[in-house]
Scaffold this motif. Structure first.
Motif, PDB file in Angstrom:
ATOM      1  N   ASN A   1      -3.071  -7.932  -0.479  1.00  0.00           N
ATOM      2  CA  ASN A   1      -4.165  -7.429  -1.313  1.00  0.00           C
ATOM      3  C   ASN A   1      -3.737  -7.162  -2.749  1.00  0.00           C
ATOM      4  OD1 ASN A   1      -6.321  -7.273   0.725  1.00  0.00           O
ATOM      5  ND2 ASN A   1      -4.935  -5.802   1.694  1.00  0.00           N
ATOM      6  N   VAL A   2      -2.538  -7.603  -3.099  1.00  0.00           N
ATOM      7  CA  VAL A   2      -2.031  -7.480  -4.462  1.00  0.00           C
ATOM      8  C   VAL A   2      -1.262  -8.755  -4.788  1.00  0.00           C
ATOM      9  CG1 VAL A   2      -1.832  -4.959  -4.367  1.00  0.00           C
ATOM     10  CG2 VAL A   2       0.112  -6.377  -3.699  1.00  0.00           C
TER      11      VAL A   2
ATOM     12  N   PRO B   1      -8.774  -5.426   2.515  1.00  0.00           N
ATOM     13  CA  PRO B   1      -8.218  -4.399   1.636  1.00  0.00           C
ATOM     14  C   PRO B   1      -8.259  -3.024   2.276  1.00  0.00           C
ATOM     15  CG  PRO B   1     -10.363  -5.139   0.853  1.00  0.00           C
ATOM     16  CD  PRO B   1      -9.969  -6.061   1.949  1.00  0.00           C
ATOM     17  N   MET B   2      -7.171  -2.278   2.092  1.00  0.00           N
ATOM     18  CA  MET B   2      -7.036  -0.885   2.525  1.00  0.00           C
ATOM     19  C   MET B   2      -6.679  -0.075   1.291  1.00  0.00           C
ATOM     20  SD  MET B   2      -4.830  -2.069   5.821  1.00  0.00           S
ATOM     21  CE  MET B   2      -4.680  -3.749   5.173  1.00  0.00           C
ATOM     22  N   VAL B   3      -7.548   0.837   0.918  1.00  0.00           N
ATOM     23  CA  VAL B   3      -7.445   1.514  -0.377  1.00  0.00           C
ATOM     24  C   VAL B   3      -7.519   3.027  -0.147  1.00  0.00           C
ATOM     25  CG1 VAL B   3      -8.462   1.718  -2.681  1.00  0.00           C
ATOM     26  CG2 VAL B   3      -8.561  -0.472  -1.465  1.00  0.00           C
TER      27      VAL B   3
ATOM     28  N   GLU C   1       1.580   4.957  -0.241  1.00  0.00           N
ATOM     29  CA  GLU C   1       2.633   5.175   0.752  1.00  0.00           C
ATOM     30  C   GLU C   1       2.022   5.683   2.054  1.00  0.00           C
ATOM     31  OE1 GLU C   1       5.812   4.304   0.249  1.00  0.00           O
ATOM     32  OE2 GLU C   1       5.043   3.513  -1.653  1.00  0.00           O
ATOM     33  N   THR C   2       2.563   5.196   3.183  1.00  0.00           N
ATOM     34  CA  THR C   2       2.018   5.574   4.487  1.00  0.00           C
ATOM     35  C   THR C   2       3.124   5.974   5.450  1.00  0.00           C
ATOM     36  OG1 THR C   2       2.089   3.278   5.285  1.00  0.00           O
ATOM     37  CG2 THR C   2       0.025   4.035   4.251  1.00  0.00           C
TER      38      THR C   2
ATOM     39  N   ASP D   1      -7.650   4.840 -10.466  1.00  0.00           N
ATOM     40  CA  ASP D   1      -6.255   4.980 -10.045  1.00  0.00           C
ATOM     41  C   ASP D   1      -6.196   5.136  -8.531  1.00  0.00           C
ATOM     42  OD1 ASP D   1      -3.531   5.224 -10.136  1.00  0.00           O
ATOM     43  OD2 ASP D   1      -3.552   7.359 -10.669  1.00  0.00           O
ATOM     44  N   TYR D   2      -6.415   4.041  -7.847  1.00  0.00           N
ATOM     45  CA  TYR D   2      -6.407   4.045  -6.389  1.00  0.00           C
ATOM     46  C   TYR D   2      -5.094   3.480  -5.860  1.00  0.00           C
ATOM     47  CZ  TYR D   2     -11.500   4.656  -6.725  1.00  0.00           C
ATOM     48  OH  TYR D   2     -12.762   5.124  -6.999  1.00  0.00           O
ATOM     49  N   GLY D   3      -4.785   3.842  -4.621  1.00  0.00           N
ATOM     50  CA  GLY D   3      -3.644   3.243  -3.939  1.00  0.00           C
ATOM     51  C   GLY D   3      -4.093   2.050  -3.119  1.00  0.00           C
ATOM     52  N   ILE D   4      -3.373   0.935  -3.238  1.00  0.00           N
ATOM     53  CA  ILE D   4      -3.664  -0.266  -2.453  1.00  0.00           C
ATOM     54  C   ILE D   4      -2.477  -0.523  -1.530  1.00  0.00           C
ATOM     55  CG2 ILE D   4      -4.272  -2.705  -2.500  1.00  0.00           C
ATOM     56  CD1 ILE D   4      -5.098  -2.337  -5.436  1.00  0.00           C
ATOM     57  N   LEU D   5      -2.725  -0.515  -0.225  1.00  0.00           N
ATOM     58  CA  LEU D   5      -1.630  -0.724   0.704  1.00  0.00           C
ATOM     59  C   LEU D   5      -1.044  -2.118   0.546  1.00  0.00           C
ATOM     60  CD1 LEU D   5      -2.777   1.884   1.983  1.00  0.00           C
ATOM     61  CD2 LEU D   5      -2.192   0.914   4.211  1.00  0.00           C
TER      62      LEU D   5
END
Length: 276
Positions: free
Chosen positions: A191-192, A211-213, A219-220, A167-171
């Protein structure tokens, strides 16, 4: 509408060879930085190492002076909950930190762009796994690219691998991009997403996949320096990037020292570059 109408730059084989020169310099600089990272070093000291290495080889840092406000450094150095675009300076690295380093160089008018995430000493197991998942997702994205395919095939492969691991976040607000005579060009490389969409993957198209995970939310927020992107929930992040192209023989990773040959072959993908 044609590629050039959409602003997509298609390179000749000779121009791709020039991009390989810039890509190798970026890859070599990142390996130098990887070996230099240690507790007690400042991110500003790493930046000085990078700039010296690039300029000594006849290159120019891509990032320095870029955009507005002008980026003030050669590398992006993002620590822990900083995802991307961290400004190097007086921050001292501590054991247990995780550092994402993004680097770009221009040689003879052509750009290379890549990023790695490095553990500072021993990191928590979940952080080490985050780094492994993010780097592997990059290679899965590169391996999914085929001549005649679509740009979204890459992001679909990245997302599918990351989702399969936890359950990772993908920017989604920050993406990869086309690259060539400018560092950032069309098309965006998310990346999605679903496969089979976006511009066609053709010979002469060069892309930076990145990819930035995160360990938490995707959210950033943007820091007051107007550059540093941090996770909204304070979760730690990883970032990996390579510049690559496709030849009739297969994929060629222009910023990997071996052209990506080892990893691509491990993934069952033909290697399309030359052995430098």
């Amino acid at each position: 509408m044609g590629f050039r109408d959409r602003g997509i730059e298609i390179k000749t084989p000779e121009q791709i060879d020039k991009m390989r020169v810039a890509g190798l310099l970026v890859g070599q600089t990142l390996e130098l930085l990887r070996s230099s990272v240690r507790p007690g070093l400042t991110t500003g000291e790493l930046d000085a190492i990078a700039e010296d290495n690039i300029r000594s080889a006849g290159g120019v840092p891509s990032f320095k002076g870029y955009s507005h406000p002008p980026f003030p450094a050669t590398i992006c150095a993002s620590v822990n909950d900083q995802v991307v675009h961290g400004i190097p300076g007086g921050r001292t690295l501590e054991s247990g930190d995780v550092l994402s380093i993004d680097c770009g160089a221009i040689v003879d008018g052509w750009h290379g762009d890549a990023a790695i995430t490095v553990a500072v000493g021993e990191v928590r197991p979940e952080v080490a796994e985050l780094m492994e998942v993010t780097e592997e997702s990059l290679w899965r994205g590169l391996a999914a690219a085929r001549l005649g395919g679509r740009v979204s095939d890459i992001g679909h492969a990245v997302e599918s691998y990351v989702r399969s691991r936890g359950d990772y976040g993908i920017l989604e607000d920050y993406t990869g991009h086309g690259i060539g005579t400018q560092m950032h060009q069309p098309p965006n490389v998310p990346n999605v997403g679903r496969p089979g969409r976006g511009p066609k993957l053709v010979r002469g198209l060069a892309l930076a996949v990145e990819p930035m995970v995160t360990l938490g939310s995707a959210e950033t927020d943007l820091d007051d320096d107007e550059w540093t992107v941090v996770t909204s929930d304070g979760s730690w992040a990883a970032h990996f990037e390579h510049t690559f192209t496709l030849t009739p023989e297969g994929a060629w990773v222009l910023t990997a020292l071996d052209g990506g040959e080892q990893r691509l072959r491990e993934l069952g993908v033909p290697f399309g570059g030359r052995r430098d």
